[in-house]
Design a protein around this motif. Structure first.
Motif, PDB file in Angstrom:
ATOM      1  N   UNK A  41       0.827  -1.210   0.000  1.00 50.63           N
ATOM      2  CA  UNK A  41       0.000   0.000   0.000  1.00 50.63           C
ATOM      3  C   UNK A  41       0.858   1.255   0.000  1.00 50.63           C
ATOM      4  N   UNK A  42       1.990   1.202   0.689  1.00 50.86           N
ATOM      5  CA  UNK A  42       2.792   2.401   0.837  1.00 50.86           C
ATOM      6  C   UNK A  42       3.898   2.525  -0.182  1.00 50.86           C
ATOM      7  N   UNK A  43       4.856   1.628  -0.117  1.00 55.57           N
ATOM      8  CA  UNK A  43       6.039   1.748  -0.972  1.00 55.57           C
ATOM      9  C   UNK A  43       5.644   1.720  -2.453  1.00 55.57           C
ATOM     10  N   UNK A  44       4.715   0.851  -2.788  1.00 52.69           N
ATOM     11  CA  UNK A  44       4.284   0.768  -4.188  1.00 52.69           C
ATOM     12  C   UNK A  44       3.571   2.021  -4.667  1.00 52.69           C
ATOM     13  N   UNK A  45       3.113   2.856  -3.738  1.00 55.37           N
ATOM     14  CA  UNK A  45       2.412   4.076  -4.150  1.00 55.37           C
ATOM     15  C   UNK A  45       3.368   5.240  -4.344  1.00 55.37           C
ATOM     16  N   UNK A  46       4.608   5.093  -3.906  1.00 54.33           N
ATOM     17  CA  UNK A  46       5.541   6.216  -3.969  1.00 54.33           C
ATOM     18  C   UNK A  46       5.735   6.739  -5.406  1.00 54.33           C
ATOM     19  N   UNK A  47       5.947   5.858  -6.399  1.00 54.50           N
ATOM     20  CA  UNK A  47       6.161   6.391  -7.748  1.00 54.50           C
ATOM     21  C   UNK A  47       5.008   7.258  -8.248  1.00 54.50           C
ATOM     22  N   UNK A  48       3.782   6.793  -8.066  1.00 55.65           N
ATOM     23  CA  UNK A  48       2.659   7.577  -8.602  1.00 55.65           C
ATOM     24  C   UNK A  48       2.520   8.891  -7.840  1.00 55.65           C
ATOM     25  N   UNK A  49       2.771   8.868  -6.528  1.00 62.21           N
ATOM     26  CA  UNK A  49       2.704  10.093  -5.739  1.00 62.21           C
ATOM     27  C   UNK A  49       3.754  11.092  -6.225  1.00 62.21           C
ATOM     28  N   UNK A  50       4.968  10.617  -6.433  1.00 63.76           N
ATOM     29  CA  UNK A  50       6.038  11.511  -6.901  1.00 63.76           C
ATOM     30  C   UNK A  50       5.707  12.084  -8.270  1.00 63.76           C
ATOM     31  N   UNK A  51       5.279  11.202  -9.158  1.00 59.53           N
ATOM     32  CA  UNK A  51       5.001  11.623 -10.528  1.00 59.53           C
ATOM     33  C   UNK A  51       3.924  12.703 -10.563  1.00 59.53           C
ATOM     34  N   UNK A  52       2.782  12.392  -9.942  1.00 61.80           N
ATOM     35  CA  UNK A  52       1.659  13.321 -10.005  1.00 61.80           C
ATOM     36  C   UNK A  52       2.005  14.622  -9.301  1.00 61.80           C
ATOM     37  N   UNK A  53       2.634  14.525  -8.131  1.00 64.61           N
ATOM     38  CA  UNK A  53       2.926  15.742  -7.370  1.00 64.61           C
ATOM     39  C   UNK A  53       3.908  16.641  -8.122  1.00 64.61           C
ATOM     40  N   UNK A  54       4.886  16.010  -8.769  1.00 65.17           N
ATOM     41  CA  UNK A  54       5.864  16.780  -9.537  1.00 65.17           C
ATOM     42  C   UNK A  54       5.160  17.621 -10.597  1.00 65.17           C
ATOM     43  N   UNK A  55       4.286  17.007 -11.353  1.00 62.01           N
ATOM     44  CA  UNK A  55       3.629  17.728 -12.443  1.00 62.01           C
ATOM     45  C   UNK A  55       2.625  18.744 -11.918  1.00 62.01           C
TER      46      UNK A  55
END
Ligand SMILES: Nc1ncnc2c1ncn2[C@@H]1O[C@H](COP(=O)(O)OP(=O)(O)O)[C@@H](O)[C@H]1O
Ligand SMILES: [Mg+2]
Lengths: 249, 250
Positions: A41-55
């Motif tokens: 739930x957590x570690x696997x969500x990091x990429x999408x969180x980073x990607x979306x937040x960056x943009x």
């Protein structure tokens, strides 16, 4: 009719939560599940969180620049506004809305599949409190991970705003830095984290509730996933209003 | 030994079970047979406590589980093993982890002892070589065998099987049937099996009850089941063309 149905659904939810919050039968097994959920739930969500937040950080920066720039506004306002939006709303509420789609539907379909393939019955027959065994690690793991995701999201958003400033030259890093640091209040970060803890509880418990009560087959599991995401989103938005009102005044 | 007394169960207007009573002895394979929809699964669920009957008693060696507290319920369930219709193995775990699961949950033996017990159970069902595979890599019959290994890991006193042969070819069905029967006598377990498979009926039916219209229409064993004059039972038993022809020839 719809009122009695909502009340009875809420009652069922409370009864499920009563079974969820019990002492795990085996601490070792709980810990094993907890680590698994932490990862899933957590570690696997990091990429999408980073990607979306960056943009989103980049886009907010552009929008602020375009819409509030004028001769009598100081240049750093863009950075200031970007930071406030990220910290106060995006990195907690909006990010949790996005996670309710990813994590929530994942939880519902996993537990729902276990229900329709009788894995939950198998747990019950062994004398395992299935609600506690399956749901408690998810709730605790997501609550544990969500502050980390919020911090990651804020950081990625700010990185995004710097990146856009550098690549397009719409503003200098110095102005942005001034704005980002202008009248910074630590409490806002805490607000964001506190809100996200509630959202994490909503996502994990409501999604589990939908999965746990699936009846039928794989089609019903799919329907339950959709319903769970809708309910989680609505509840998050509602909780956001209440929490913001309570925390920010 | 499990006794059921006057079990009734309704779903709304539908009377699925009407005062069903019987006794299931230990060391024997007890079969519940009947047409699809006769209420076999409902009866089995009432017996194991996944469903509450509207009326009646379910006695496990004299203890009425319907009167049990939550705690007593959990305790008795550790004496039960159940084989579900589609095996219901935990798909996030390997076969060995599945069999280890009840041991890890409830046994306070050392890890080595638990591992030994789990591997013994897997060997008993001839699955030792597949222990590190995940459930979806197994064939239907292997999944059932893994589920049997998991069910007997904690040395249960009571074993329940819901349609153990559904979805299996006749040869694999026979292997599963014999495994259930052998384990039952070897460990003196009280076993109750739901089935509509004729091979099981004549193969392992130490005690058979035939459910129809919510009642026990006929009760006996594999030796007299083929010679009964009960019309409903005969209609059920000889519903396939093959069996009808064999009977006419005999
Ligand atoms: N949870 C339930 N709610 C309503 N009706 C049910 C439920 N479970 C079973 N039934 C009904 O009870 C009858 C017997 O079902 P079941 O025990 O599954 O039959 P089978 O002998 O094939 O196992 C069926 O008509 C079914 O529709
Ligand atoms: Mg059935």
């Amino acid at each position: 009719m719809i009122i009695t149905k909502s009340i009875s659904t809420f009652g069922k939810y409370l009864m499920l939560m009563h079974r969820v919050f019990a002492r795990p039968e085996s601490i070792k097994m709980f810990f094993r599940q907890f680590m698994r959920e932490l990862y899933k739930l957590g570690v696997d969500s990091i990429p999408i969180v980073l990607l979306i937040s960056f943009f989103i950080g980049a886009v907010i920066c552009i929008q602020m620049k375009l819409n509030i720039e004028s001769a009598w506004m100081p240049k750093f306002v863009v950075g200031y506004a970007t930071r406030e939006i990220l910290i106060l709303e995006f990195s907690s509420s909006m990010m949790c809305l996005i996670l309710s789609g990813k994590v929530g539907s994942n939880i519902t379909s996993e537990i729902g599949t276990m229900r329709v393939t009788q894995q939950i019955d198998a747990l019950e027959i062994m004398g395992v409190n299935s609600a506690n065994f399956l749901i408690f690690p998810k709730v605790t793991a997501l609550i544990f991970m969500i502050p980390i995701l919020v911090i990651f999201s804020i950081a990625a958003g700010i990185a995004g705003s710097y990146a856009i400033g550098m690549f397009t030259g719409i503003m200098t890093p110095e102005d942005l830095t001034t704005g980002l640091q202008y009248e910074f209040s630590q409490w806002y970060i805490w607000c964001s984290i506190i809100k996200s803890l509630f959202f994490a509880f909503i996502i994990s418990s409501v999604a589990s509730f939908y999965g746990y009560n699936v009846e039928g087959g794989s089609i019903e599991v799919g329907k339950a996933s959709t319903n769970s995401v809708v309910s989680c989103s609505a509840l998050i938005l509602f909780a956001d209003i209440v929490l913001t009102q309570l925390l920010m005044q | 030994m499990i006794e059921i007394k006057d079990i009734s169960k309704n779903f709304g207007e539908q009377h699925v079970l009407k005062k069903v009573s019987s006794t299931f002895e230990n060391g024997k394979t007890n079969l519940i047979i009947g047409q699809s929809g006769a209420g076999k699964t409902v009866l089995l669920k009432c017996i194991v406590g996944l469903l509450q009957p509207d009326k009646g008693k379910v006695l496990y060696d004299g203890r009425n589980i319907l009167k049990f507290s939550k705690k007593e319920n959990l305790m008795i369930r550790r004496e039960m093993g159940m084989l579900f219709q589609n095996a219901a193995l935990f798909d996030s775990m390997s076969v060995l982890e599945n069999v280890m699961f009840p041991l890890e949950m409830f046994s306070d033996k050392s890890y080595e002892e638990k591992l030994k017990r789990a591997q013994f159970c897997l060997e008993r069902v001839n699955l030792a070589e597949a222990q590190h595979k995940s459930p979806e890599e197994l064939s239907g019959g292997m999944q059932k065998r893994a589920a049997i290994a998991r069910a007997i890991a904690l040395e249960p006193k009571y074993l329940f099987c819901d349609e153990p042969n559904s979805g299996l070819d006749p040869k694999t069905s026979l292997i599963i049937d014999e495994l259930i029967h052998d384990i039952t006598t070897e460990y003196n377990i009280t076993t109750i099996v739901n089935t509509h498979d004729m091979n099981s009926v004549v193969g392992i039916g130490d005690h058979i009850i035939f459910l129809a219209d919510g009642n026990i229409e006929w009760e006996g064993n594999k030796d007299d089941v083929l010679y009964s004059h009960n019309k409903q039972l005969n209609d059920f038993l000889f519903s396939s063309d093959l069996l009808r022809k064999v009977k006419e020839m005999a």
